[in-house]
Design a protein around this motif. Structure first.
Motif, PDB file in Angstrom:
ATOM      1  N   ALA A   1       0.809  -1.222   0.000  1.00 50.32           N
ATOM      2  CA  ALA A   1       0.000   0.000   0.000  1.00 50.32           C
ATOM      3  C   ALA A   1       0.842   1.272   0.000  1.00 50.32           C
ATOM      4  O   ALA A   1       0.488   2.250  -0.648  1.00 50.32           O
ATOM      5  CB  ALA A   1      -0.947   0.002   1.195  1.00 50.32           C
ATOM      6  N   GLN A   2       1.967   1.248   0.720  1.00 51.25           N
ATOM      7  CA  GLN A   2       2.757   2.478   0.817  1.00 51.25           C
ATOM      8  C   GLN A   2       3.205   2.964  -0.556  1.00 51.25           C
ATOM      9  O   GLN A   2       3.014   4.122  -0.901  1.00 51.25           O
ATOM     10  CB  GLN A   2       3.979   2.263   1.731  1.00 51.25           C
ATOM     11  CG  GLN A   2       3.647   2.230   3.214  1.00 51.25           C
ATOM     12  CD  GLN A   2       2.864   3.443   3.696  1.00 51.25           C
ATOM     13  OE1 GLN A   2       3.030   4.550   3.196  1.00 51.25           O
ATOM     14  NE2 GLN A   2       1.977   3.248   4.666  1.00 51.25           N
ATOM     15  N   GLU A   3       3.797   2.057  -1.358  1.00 48.30           N
ATOM     16  CA  GLU A   3       4.296   2.474  -2.671  1.00 48.30           C
ATOM     17  C   GLU A   3       3.170   2.578  -3.688  1.00 48.30           C
ATOM     18  O   GLU A   3       3.125   3.496  -4.505  1.00 48.30           O
ATOM     19  CB  GLU A   3       5.344   1.487  -3.214  1.00 48.30           C
ATOM     20  CG  GLU A   3       6.465   1.125  -2.267  1.00 48.30           C
ATOM     21  CD  GLU A   3       6.071   0.020  -1.318  1.00 48.30           C
ATOM     22  OE1 GLU A   3       5.966  -1.127  -1.780  1.00 48.30           O
ATOM     23  OE2 GLU A   3       5.862   0.280  -0.114  1.00 48.30           O
ATOM     24  N   GLU A   4       2.246   1.576  -3.649  1.00 47.74           N
ATOM     25  CA  GLU A   4       1.258   1.501  -4.728  1.00 47.74           C
ATOM     26  C   GLU A   4       0.098   2.461  -4.514  1.00 47.74           C
ATOM     27  O   GLU A   4      -0.632   2.769  -5.451  1.00 47.74           O
ATOM     28  CB  GLU A   4       0.708   0.073  -4.833  1.00 47.74           C
ATOM     29  CG  GLU A   4       1.756  -0.939  -5.252  1.00 47.74           C
ATOM     30  CD  GLU A   4       1.298  -2.376  -4.990  1.00 47.74           C
ATOM     31  OE1 GLU A   4       0.090  -2.601  -4.860  1.00 47.74           O
ATOM     32  OE2 GLU A   4       2.168  -3.252  -4.911  1.00 47.74           O
ATOM     33  N   TYR A   5      -0.106   2.908  -3.292  1.00 43.29           N
ATOM     34  CA  TYR A   5      -1.295   3.729  -3.036  1.00 43.29           C
ATOM     35  C   TYR A   5      -0.948   5.053  -2.358  1.00 43.29           C
ATOM     36  O   TYR A   5      -1.108   6.122  -2.942  1.00 43.29           O
ATOM     37  CB  TYR A   5      -2.280   2.925  -2.182  1.00 43.29           C
ATOM     38  CG  TYR A   5      -3.609   3.608  -1.980  1.00 43.29           C
ATOM     39  CD1 TYR A   5      -4.469   3.821  -3.050  1.00 43.29           C
ATOM     40  CD2 TYR A   5      -4.013   4.039  -0.720  1.00 43.29           C
ATOM     41  CE1 TYR A   5      -5.686   4.460  -2.876  1.00 43.29           C
ATOM     42  CE2 TYR A   5      -5.236   4.671  -0.537  1.00 43.29           C
ATOM     43  CZ  TYR A   5      -6.069   4.878  -1.621  1.00 43.29           C
ATOM     44  OH  TYR A   5      -7.261   5.504  -1.446  1.00 43.29           O
TER      45      TYR A   5
ATOM     46  N   PRO B   1      -0.214  11.305  -1.029  1.00 47.44           N
ATOM     47  CA  PRO B   1      -0.223  11.101   0.436  1.00 47.44           C
ATOM     48  C   PRO B   1      -1.314  11.902   1.151  1.00 47.44           C
ATOM     49  O   PRO B   1      -1.713  11.569   2.250  1.00 47.44           O
ATOM     50  CB  PRO B   1       1.164  11.584   0.870  1.00 47.44           C
ATOM     51  CG  PRO B   1       1.979  11.576  -0.358  1.00 47.44           C
ATOM     52  CD  PRO B   1       1.052  11.826  -1.502  1.00 47.44           C
ATOM     53  N   ARG B   2      -1.807  12.957   0.513  1.00 52.20           N
ATOM     54  CA  ARG B   2      -2.792  13.802   1.184  1.00 52.20           C
ATOM     55  C   ARG B   2      -4.167  13.108   1.247  1.00 52.20           C
ATOM     56  O   ARG B   2      -4.842  13.150   2.274  1.00 52.20           O
ATOM     57  CB  ARG B   2      -2.919  15.133   0.427  1.00 52.20           C
ATOM     58  CG  ARG B   2      -3.629  16.242   1.184  1.00 52.20           C
ATOM     59  CD  ARG B   2      -3.628  17.510   0.356  1.00 52.20           C
ATOM     60  NE  ARG B   2      -4.184  17.289  -0.980  1.00 52.20           N
ATOM     61  CZ  ARG B   2      -5.502  17.284  -1.250  1.00 52.20           C
ATOM     62  NH1 ARG B   2      -6.374  17.509  -0.307  1.00 52.20           N
ATOM     63  NH2 ARG B   2      -5.922  17.064  -2.485  1.00 52.20           N
TER      64      ARG B   2
END
Lengths: 333, 546
Positions: free
Chosen positions: B254-258, B263-264
């Motif tokens: 999720a961190q990289e793909e989403y 990030p906002r």
């Protein structure tokens, strides 16, 4: 053998087949390890991430009990239900009747899997005749290896790739669902159009993965038929190659493919599980899958019963149509 | 070749025609007052079944928005029980009588007020129909005191069991509708509840709920909540495209793909459920009736390797069975934030202290040797984590433990019967006593007899004394004292050993609706299974400035 005796024998055969299938439907799920109450408990624990209170466990086991208890009584009750076409009440969806669940999914399955089975058969068989008629020709040497390649690609991969490319990147098609849920369900133009729009990706991926089998089968049968004397004779008589290909070679070569087609039609009601999962398509495949996982005996029995009946029906139709296609079958009977 | 080309062309034409048709509809206007929840784990269609007290695992989803319980569990405050439809829930001194004050001014969606009679009816339902006790209620009787007061009696002190009133399976129902129905056949197609939403329309692939404007708790910024079925993969694409605002999905990348894409507005949040996956010892049979063996094996579980494989760094469970994020105020200081690293030397010392040796991969003591197995649920992909543990025991202790994966239902049966050496279970429950109730001696059964909760057959007088203390008081100071006694017992005696914590995985696209809680700062969890929490979540959202 008279016609009546022949018919009686066929009917006897189908009755016996129905009975044994119905009995196996009953027995096999119950011989599998595990039972519905344990499966429900496990699912509830998985969803909540916590262990269930002891009273909850008692209550679930009280309602769904230990089905390995009196198997004989269960069997008799089950036979009675089947005779009345009463499919009972689902366990996963308690207390929703199984017939409601089946009717919710069946039309979608018939529509999607039914039409794609027919289309894949027509495309595959048609191209197979052309490939087999000039085996080793340009068409054959390109299409046949390509088809072998295509049909060896796993279906779910094709489906996911299709979803990614046409649904996500290009945005041509919706990512999930079988119809636009904001439209009222019914036989009206906007809804029908949305069904088409939502159905293009699932249908195309199924046809893409399925026509290869028909093509290869048909090609190989055609290759052997075109070497037959009667084809040579027909050509020697000066009939047009097109007529010889379709009426002499293809008609005979098609018989095995046609049997396969009839059986595939029977299997249509089983649904297309992977399609339904990847595209969130409404249908009966997921229902069956989830029921198997959670030991929902009434739903499993209901769906298997339906599949059994359709396969037998398809068999009957294939038997009859075979007689039309192939005069030799008629004479022997 | 030409036929195939024709087919492709036909598909293309159809596709463009259809997508053009789709785009001409005004999607923006309809979406502006709607929040969409993408349900990734409920199959491809929904069934219209609002029989909320039935044990179906596949009822209509999100009924928590229609029916409400008397109380809620506050996961931001040690899993304590807070009143919801009740104004207060108070025990007498002995803890056997609970007085419930019914909140005034609450109306069902058909306009009738919620009365003490409705509450009595709803609480008696599991008593009158034991088959429908999905909430696992333990009280014995329910009486109406006056128009707004209900008294509930328990056989033994029920201080710690008040969490049952927060169960979504014990909702407050309108008596006049439910008393006439047969729960074994009724699917309650047109639900009437006290909750903030009513059923607007039902399609097999979309449930539309409409926010009430006469809800007792206040007004909502959105008009509709739509629940649509989707698969985890399609759901992620829908979140990325903003077609879905809110979903539950454990998303390893999720961190990289989403999140990294925006990030906002792209939020991926983990909230501790208070539960954990733990290794349970069968303490009723050797060698795991010996604390030294239990300690040695617990000390050599490579928890960090397992959570790395799970793609959930930092979720290693502490040694007490109480999850830090939920029970931080209840934990002894020395156990707070403690990650148990593999301690090979310590484990060897433990085995030696117990008089055990390892020969040929077997545990040996006094000429008897044992070859333990570890059972786990193969449906949940546990095999690889079990392998990590088995390899660790082999390399640190030389011990060969055999893996025994089984389908969930089989596994559960063997656990209930006590037919295992080591096994993997979900531990945890509502509140400290909920977590530890599985260790109560009275719930232990001999091997071969089905035990409902005490699967490890743990019998220990000190445990029973501390549990009795936990159950017998509502005084927070004393509760904490007993809770800490239990922590010490679990850490020292190791009846089970927690491995990693369970989480609710919430994925949010805040492009349309802002004001979501975050795991760092929350007083309610945006998890639909927690009805009142979802109500507060939705009520406090704001329409994003477009």
């Amino acid at each position: 053998m008279t016609g009546k005796r022949f018919l009686a024998r066929r009917l006897g055969f189908y009755a016996a087949a129905v009975w044994s299938a119905v009995t196996l439907n009953f027995l096999i799920p119950r011989l599998m390890p595990g039972n519905p109450s344990l499966a429900i408990i496990e699912e509830l624990e998985r969803v909540s991430g916590q262990s269930l209170p002891p009273r909850t466990l008692e209550s679930i086991q009280r309602l769904f009990g230990d089905p390995s208890a009196n198997l004989g009584a269960q069997y008799l009750e089950y036979l009675g239900q089947m005779a009345r076409l009463d499919l009972g009440v689902s366990i996963r969806n308690f207390p929703t009747p199984v017939s409601d669940l089946v009717w919710q999914g069946l039309p979608w399955t018939l529509l999607l899997v039914g039409s794609t089975t027919v289309v894949a058969f027509l495309i595959g068989t048609g191209l197979g005749v052309i490939a087999g008629w000039r085996a080793g020709g340009r068409f054959d040497s390109i299409v046949t290896p390509l088809t072998t390649f295509v049909s060896s690609v796993p279906y779910f991969w094709v489906a996911l790739l299709g979803l990614w490319a046409f649904g996500f990147v290009l945005g041509w098609f919706p990512l999930a669902g079988g119809y636009d849920p904001d439209l009222p369900v019914g036989f009206n133009a906007p809804f029908a159009l949305s069904v088409l729009h939502y159905g293009v990706l699932p249908a195309t991926t199924i046809v893409f993965s399925a026509f290869g089998g028909w093509l290869l089968g048909m090609r190989n049968m055609t290759v052997t038929t075109v070497r037959e004397d009667y084809v040579l004779l027909a050509l020697a008589k000066g009939l047009s190659p097109r007529r010889v290909m379709l009426r002499y070679a293809a008609r005979n070569a098609m018989l095995p493919n046609f049997t396969g087609f009839a059986l595939a039609l029977g299997g249509v009601v089983g649904g297309a599980l992977l399609t339904e999962i990847v595209f969130s398509y409404p249908g009966i495949g997921y229902l069956l899958y989830a029921s198997l996982q959670q030991r929902d005996y009434p739903v499993m029995q209901g769906v298997f019963f339906l599949i059994t009946l359709t396969v037998l029906l398809a068999n009957l139709v294939a038997d009859s149509v075979y007689a039309l296609l192939d005069p030799r079958v008629r004479e022997r009977a | 070749m030409s036929r195939r080309g024709l087919l492709v062309a036909a598909v293309m034409v159809l596709a463009t025609a259809c997508s053009a048709g789709g785009q001409s509809r005004p999607t923006g206007g309809a979406r502006a007052d709607t929040i969409v929840f993408g349900k990734t784990d409920g199959g491809t269609t929904y069934v219209r079944n609002f029989n909320v007290v039935g044990p179906a695992t596949q009822k209509t989803p999100n009924t928590e928005m229609i029916y409400e319980p008397l109380a809620r569990i506050d996961y931001s405050d040690g899993g304590t029980v807070k009143p919801w439809l009740a104004e207060s829930l108070e025990f007498d001194e002995k803890g056997t009588q609970l007085t419930i004050k019914v909140r005034q001014g609450v109306r069902f969606s058909d306009g009738t007020p919620l009365t003490a009679d409705d509450v009595v009816f709803s609480l008696r339902l599991p008593l009158d129909n034991p088959d429908f006790n999905l909430a696992g209620t333990t009280y014995k009787a329910v009486e109406k005191v006056d128009g707004s007061t209900v008294a509930v009696t328990f056989d033994s002190p029920g201080f710690s069991e008040v969490n049952q009133f927060a169960s979504p399976a014990l909702p407050m129902l309108p008596k006049k509708i439910w008393e006439k129905q047969d729960l074994n056949t009724w699917t309650n197609p047109d639900p009437v509840g006290t909750g903030p939403f009513v059923l607007e329309s039902f399609a097999a692939q979309q449930i539309t709920l409409r926010a009430r404007d006469d809800y007792w708790g206040g007004k909502f910024p959105m008009k509709y909540l739509k629940i649509i079925p989707t698969s985890p993969d399609a759901g992620r694409a829908q979140l990325l495209r903003g077609e879905v605002d809110w979903a539950l999905s454990a998303w390893a990348g999720a961190q990289e793909e989403y999140v990294a894409k925006d990030p906002r507005t792209h939020l991926y949040q983990l909230y501790a459920t208070g539960g954990a996956y733990s290794m349970l010892f069968n303490t009723a049979r050797p060698p795991f009736d010996d604390v030294h063996v239990r300690r040695a094996l617990a000390m050599t579980i490579p928890r960090s390797d397992i959570v790395t494989t799970l793609n959930r760094p930092g979720t290693e469970a502490g040694p007490t069975g109480l999850v830090d994020l939920v029970y931080k105020d209840w934990l002894k200081p020395e156990y707070r934030g403690k990650v148990q690293q593999v301690d090979a030397e310590g484990a060897k010392r433990e085995l030696a202290a117990g008089g055990w040796t390892v020969a040929d991969g077997k545990l040996v003591k006094d000429g008897t040797s044992y070859e333990p197995t570890i059972s786990f649920n193969q449906d949940f992909g546990w095999a690889s984590y079990a392998d990590i543990m088995i390899n660790s025991w082999k390399s640190t202790l030389g011990l060969q433990v055999k893996p025994a994966g089984a389908p969930g239902a089989n596994l559960y049966e063997s656990q209930q019967l006590g037919k295992f050496d080591l096994t993997i279970v979900a531990t945890g429950g509502a509140g400290v006593s909920g977590v530890y109730s599985m260790l109560a001696g009275r719930a232990a059964k001999p091997i071969g007899k089905k035990a409902a909760t005490n699967l490890g057959r743990w019998r220990d007088p000190a445990t029973d004394a501390a549990l009795a203390g936990l159950l017998g008081t509502s005084d927070v100071g004393r509760l904490k004292q007993y809770a800490q006694e239990m922590q010490s017992i679990v850490v020292d005696q190791v009846p089970f050993s927690p491995i990693y914590n369970s989480y609710w995985f919430v994925v949010i696209n805040a492009g349309r609706w802002t004001g979501w809680p975050t795991p760092e700062k929350f007083s309610y969890v945006p998890f639909p299974g927690l009805g009142p929490d979802s109500t507060m979540t939705l009520m406090n959202l704001k329409r994003a400035a477009q």
